[in-house]
Design an enzyme around this catalytic site. Structure first.
Site, PDB file in Angstrom:
ATOM      1  N   CYS A 246       0.712  -1.271   0.178  1.00 40.43           N
ATOM      2  CA  CYS A 246      -0.277  -0.044  -0.024  1.00 40.43           C
ATOM      3  C   CYS A 246       1.209   0.767  -0.146  1.00 40.43           C
ATOM      4  O   CYS A 246       2.402   1.223  -0.300  1.00 40.43           O
ATOM      5  CB  CYS A 246      -1.239  -0.052   0.923  1.00 40.43           C
ATOM      6  SG  CYS A 246       0.493   0.060   3.170  1.00 40.43           S
ATOM      7  N   THR A 247       0.155   2.365   0.434  1.00 40.13           N
ATOM      8  CA  THR A 247       0.913   3.813   0.183  1.00 40.13           C
ATOM      9  C   THR A 247       2.474   3.575   1.053  1.00 40.13           C
ATOM     10  O   THR A 247       3.528   4.119   0.715  1.00 40.13           O
ATOM     11  CB  THR A 247      -0.075   5.471   0.290  1.00 40.13           C
ATOM     12  OG1 THR A 247      -0.717   4.636   0.027  1.00 40.13           O
ATOM     13  CG2 THR A 247       1.332   6.089   0.090  1.00 40.13           C
TER      14      THR A 247
END
Length: 296
Positions: free
Chosen positions: A185-186
């Site tokens: 994810c980010t």
């Protein structure tokens, strides 16, 4: 503003008095004229804060003085000076809204039962050793993957983090349970939760990319397994890791390559649309469409 910077960090640790943390963080940011979004929960803190470099450094020193936050992993990026319109510090039941606050177990060591952390270098070692057997599993909302993702990644059809549980429990990904699955994810926080939930549901070999896409981009830029740009949740909207990143997304109106996100012109909708600057100037996106319903 001189040298604007944006920092992101999170920490999973039990917090018996989230409201006290909220008041402290609010007062601290206001005293330093910092803006951003901070979420506090009984499970910890998740923060994205921006402002003058000196003020951001003072903020981090003060935040790390609180013993449970002493070892937070801070991700830095260059800001624009107006990256956040205001300061928002809120108490929520979860740091990431998966809807599993009663299932998640958090101790002073973080989330229990999560996937094995892999540095960007260790990720490459795993892929070198296991090849196409390795499955990248995107832990973000599906629209984020439109502009950038790991090559060949599985992108679940989700609009919000809350949708992940029904997706995984549907059995759609049961064929991955005996494969090496790398969640990403980010910045890493969503995968702290997602990897633990996947392991508890029978996925046997689960990893998570330590530091998320941001750390990977710092290490390899566009020379590795990542393709495209990264969606960030501030006024920049898009972050890239080189001057000439590959553009994998296209304008919804004309089909030209673009990473330009705009909101639907209907204030009651505000769905995110991928439209090139030329089509925006021509009025594309100024009116709403029934197709926007799935993006809000």
């Amino acid at each position: 503003m001189a040298e604007p910077k944006v920092v992101l960090f999170y920490c999973f640790t039990p917090q018996p008095d989230p409201e006290a943390i909220r008041l402290w963080q609010t007062t601290l940011c206001e005293s330093l004229d910092l803006k951003g979004r901070i979420i506090i929960s009984p499970h910890g803190i998740n923060a994205a804060v921006g402002g003058d470099l000196k003020a951001v450094k003072r903020y981090l020193r003060a935040t790390k003085s609180y013993f449970p936050y002493r070892n937070i992993d801070v991700k830095w990026s260059v800001g624009q000076g107006n990256d956040f319109p205001r300061l928002s510090v809120k108490v929520r039941p979860e740091l990431v809204a998966f809807g599993v606050q009663d299932e998640l177990v958090v101790t002073t060591n973080g989330v229990e039962g999560g996937g094995t952390h892999l540095s960007p270098q260790q990720l490459h070692e795993l892929v070198d050793a296991r090849g196409e057997e390795v499955v990248f599993f995107d832990g973000r909302n599906s629209f984020e993957a439109e502009v950038g993702k790991f090559r060949g990644a599985v992108v679940p059809d989700v609009k919000t983090s809350h949708d992940f549980m029904s997706e995984i429990d549907s059995g759609k990904y049961d064929d991955l349970k005996d494969k090496p699955v790398v969640t990403y994810c980010t910045g890493g926080i969503r995968c702290e939760v997602l990897s633990a939930l996947m392991k508890s549901r029978g996925f046997n070999e689960v990893y998570q990319l330590d530091g998320g896409i941001i750390r990977y981009g710092e290490a390899f830029g566009d020379r590795g397994l990542w393709e495209g740009s990264l969606v960030v949740f501030d006024e920049r909207m898009i972050q890239t890791f080189s001057e000439h990143p590959r553009v994998i997304s296209h304008c919804e109106a004309c089909g030209a390559p673009t990473t330009n996100y705009v909101n639907c012109g209907n204030l009651a909708c505000r769905a995110l649309l991928l439209l090139c600057p030329s089509c925006v100037a021509a009025g594309a996106g100024s009116t709403c469409s029934p197709s926007h319903a799935g993006r809000r």
